[in-house]
Scaffold this motif. Structure first.
Motif, PDB file in Angstrom:
ATOM      1  N   UNK A 238       0.857  -1.287  -0.118  1.00  0.00           N
ATOM      2  CA  UNK A 238      -0.149   0.123  -0.073  1.00  0.00           C
ATOM      3  C   UNK A 238       0.860   1.337   0.160  1.00  0.00           C
ATOM      4  N   UNK A 239       2.098   1.185   0.616  1.00  0.00           N
ATOM      5  CA  UNK A 239       2.853   2.389   0.890  1.00  0.00           C
ATOM      6  C   UNK A 239       3.535   2.582  -0.535  1.00  0.00           C
ATOM      7  N   UNK A 240       3.998   1.423  -1.186  1.00  0.00           N
ATOM      8  CA  UNK A 240       4.617   1.661  -2.783  1.00  0.00           C
ATOM      9  C   UNK A 240       3.451   2.342  -3.458  1.00  0.00           C
ATOM     10  N   UNK A 241       2.394   1.842  -3.351  1.00  0.00           N
ATOM     11  CA  UNK A 241       1.263   2.799  -4.437  1.00  0.00           C
ATOM     12  C   UNK A 241       1.018   4.397  -3.840  1.00  0.00           C
ATOM     13  N   UNK A 242       1.214   4.485  -2.627  1.00  0.00           N
ATOM     14  CA  UNK A 242       1.432   5.709  -1.869  1.00  0.00           C
ATOM     15  C   UNK A 242       2.468   6.894  -2.385  1.00  0.00           C
ATOM     16  N   UNK A 243       3.534   6.189  -2.400  1.00  0.00           N
ATOM     17  CA  UNK A 243       4.872   6.762  -2.670  1.00  0.00           C
ATOM     18  C   UNK A 243       5.323   7.067  -3.926  1.00  0.00           C
ATOM     19  N   UNK A 260      11.496   4.849  -1.594  1.00  0.00           N
ATOM     20  CA  UNK A 260      11.950   5.383  -0.208  1.00  0.00           C
ATOM     21  C   UNK A 260      10.957   5.147   1.144  1.00  0.00           C
ATOM     22  N   UNK A 261      10.118   4.558   0.885  1.00  0.00           N
ATOM     23  CA  UNK A 261       8.930   4.075   1.842  1.00  0.00           C
ATOM     24  C   UNK A 261       9.371   3.320   3.145  1.00  0.00           C
ATOM     25  N   UNK A 262      10.554   2.768   2.943  1.00  0.00           N
ATOM     26  CA  UNK A 262      11.097   1.840   4.307  1.00  0.00           C
ATOM     27  C   UNK A 262      12.016   2.305   5.034  1.00  0.00           C
ATOM     28  N   UNK A 263      12.221   3.816   4.929  1.00  0.00           N
ATOM     29  CA  UNK A 263      13.251   4.530   5.709  1.00  0.00           C
ATOM     30  C   UNK A 263      14.477   4.586   5.123  1.00  0.00           C
ATOM     31  N   UNK A 264      15.438   5.445   5.558  1.00  0.00           N
ATOM     32  CA  UNK A 264      16.824   5.638   5.175  1.00  0.00           C
ATOM     33  C   UNK A 264      16.651   6.154   3.706  1.00  0.00           C
ATOM     34  N   UNK A 265      17.775   6.158   2.983  1.00  0.00           N
ATOM     35  CA  UNK A 265      17.614   7.060   1.825  1.00  0.00           C
ATOM     36  C   UNK A 265      16.925   6.394   0.682  1.00  0.00           C
TER      37      UNK A 265
END
Length: 328
Positions: A238-243, A260-265
């Motif tokens: 879901x976050x992949x589609x949001x970002x 970049x949805x999982x934190x870090x750079x």
């Protein structure tokens, strides 16, 4: 466990020397400390921890060798390591969300040509009432539409569908959603199929952390942190589609994306088996073509560990809220 005692043949009582009694007490104290340390580490899976086999040395031993991915059984969360690198002590972590099952639930749908974060959609229920967007009709009710998502009332609350499908297809998915026992169910429209169901937040995330210098990719990733992660939940997609994501070839034959949805750079993510998301990310340098190429090289060396093998690395367990895919 009861005390382990033995009674041998009758013989005159023997009084051990004071020096032997003192030594035995020290051994017993050391054993108790070891048991206490093991108990604190906890266990993420319902399967017992087992020592790593000969092809998977302990973190304090030699580097992890190359080898096939461990078989992941239904409902299990594997671990992910980079072969050719030793795991420093305390480098593995289980981020456990004990209340994930109290949160929203998800249904992941894809087209036949779909893959992680591409050509599909994720339904999440329940979510907050929408605060913006333009009106759209979802069956007999009115919903609100934003770019790549639709939110509408159903089952006494609100549901959301996000995806990269045309809006007409997202509306068709929304109209096919029902709520049973507080969880969303979808009768997939033609051309789509359900690939995974479950919680929006992962109940556990298995991470391993490395120094980017030790990976040999410091020129592209800098001298910061490189990390691997594995989780199972719909909220990640879901976050992949949001970002939004960019495609990045394949990892072990599975389509991969950069996000970049999982934190870090940034991170490179793929789906080794349906419903399981694996990723390698880093922090310390700008996400550019060189960094993506470095992540792809590390992913080519990545290997899944079974839950038993993962437990044998001695992961630290941290209780927290795994907020991938929280409604909003």
């Amino acid at each position: 466990m009861g005390d382990v005692l033995s009674s041998g043949p009758d013989r005159p009582p023997w009084r051990p020397p004071r020096r032997l009694i003192t030594a035995a007490a020290a051994v017993a104290l050391s054993a108790a400390l070891v048991v206490g340390i093991v108990a604190v580490s906890g266990s993420d899976e319902k399967t017992p921890a087992a020592p790593l086999n000969s092809s998977s040395p302990s973190p304090s031993g030699s580097a992890f060798p190359d080898g096939p991915d461990a078989i992941t059984r239904a409902g299990q969360t594997p671990g992910l390591v980079i072969t050719g690198l030793p795991l420093p002590r305390n480098a593995t972590l289980i981020k456990r969300d004990r209340r994930a099952y109290e949160g929203p639930s998800t249904v992941v749908l894809r087209r036949s040509d779909g893959s992680l974060g591409r050509h599909g959609a994720v339904v999440t229920y329940p979510v907050p009432r929408p605060q913006g967007g333009r009106p759209v009709h979802v069956g007999s009710v009115s919903g609100r539409a934003l770019e790549r998502e639709i939110t509408w009332p159903v089952g006494g609350s609100y549901a959301r569908v996000r995806g990269d499908l045309p809006q007409s297809e997202l509306i068709a998915v929304a109209a096919a959603v029902g709520v049973v026992s507080g969880r969303p169910e979808v009768d997939p429209p033609p051309g789509l199929s359900v690939t995974a169901t479950g919680t929006s937040r992962p109940s556990s995330i298995h991470e391993a952390r490395y120094s980017s210098r030790e990976t040999g990719e410091a020129d592209e990733l800098s001298g910061g942190l490189t990390f691997t992660g594995v989780a199972r939940c719909g909220g990640l997609e879901d976050q992949l589609y949001a970002t939004r994501v960019q495609t990045a070839g394949t990892v072990h034959g599975k389509p991969a994306v950069v996000t970049s949805a999982f934190g870090g750079n940034g991170a490179l993510a793929w789906e080794p088996v349906p419903g399981v998301v694996a990723y390698i990310g880093y922090s310390g340098a700008q996400l550019d073509e060189g960094a993506v190429a470095a992540l792809r090289r590390l992913a080519a060396r990545a290997r899944l560990l079974s839950p038993e093998q993962w437990q044998a690395t001695g992961p630290t367990t941290s209780d927290q809220t795994n907020d991938f895919g929280t409604p909003g």
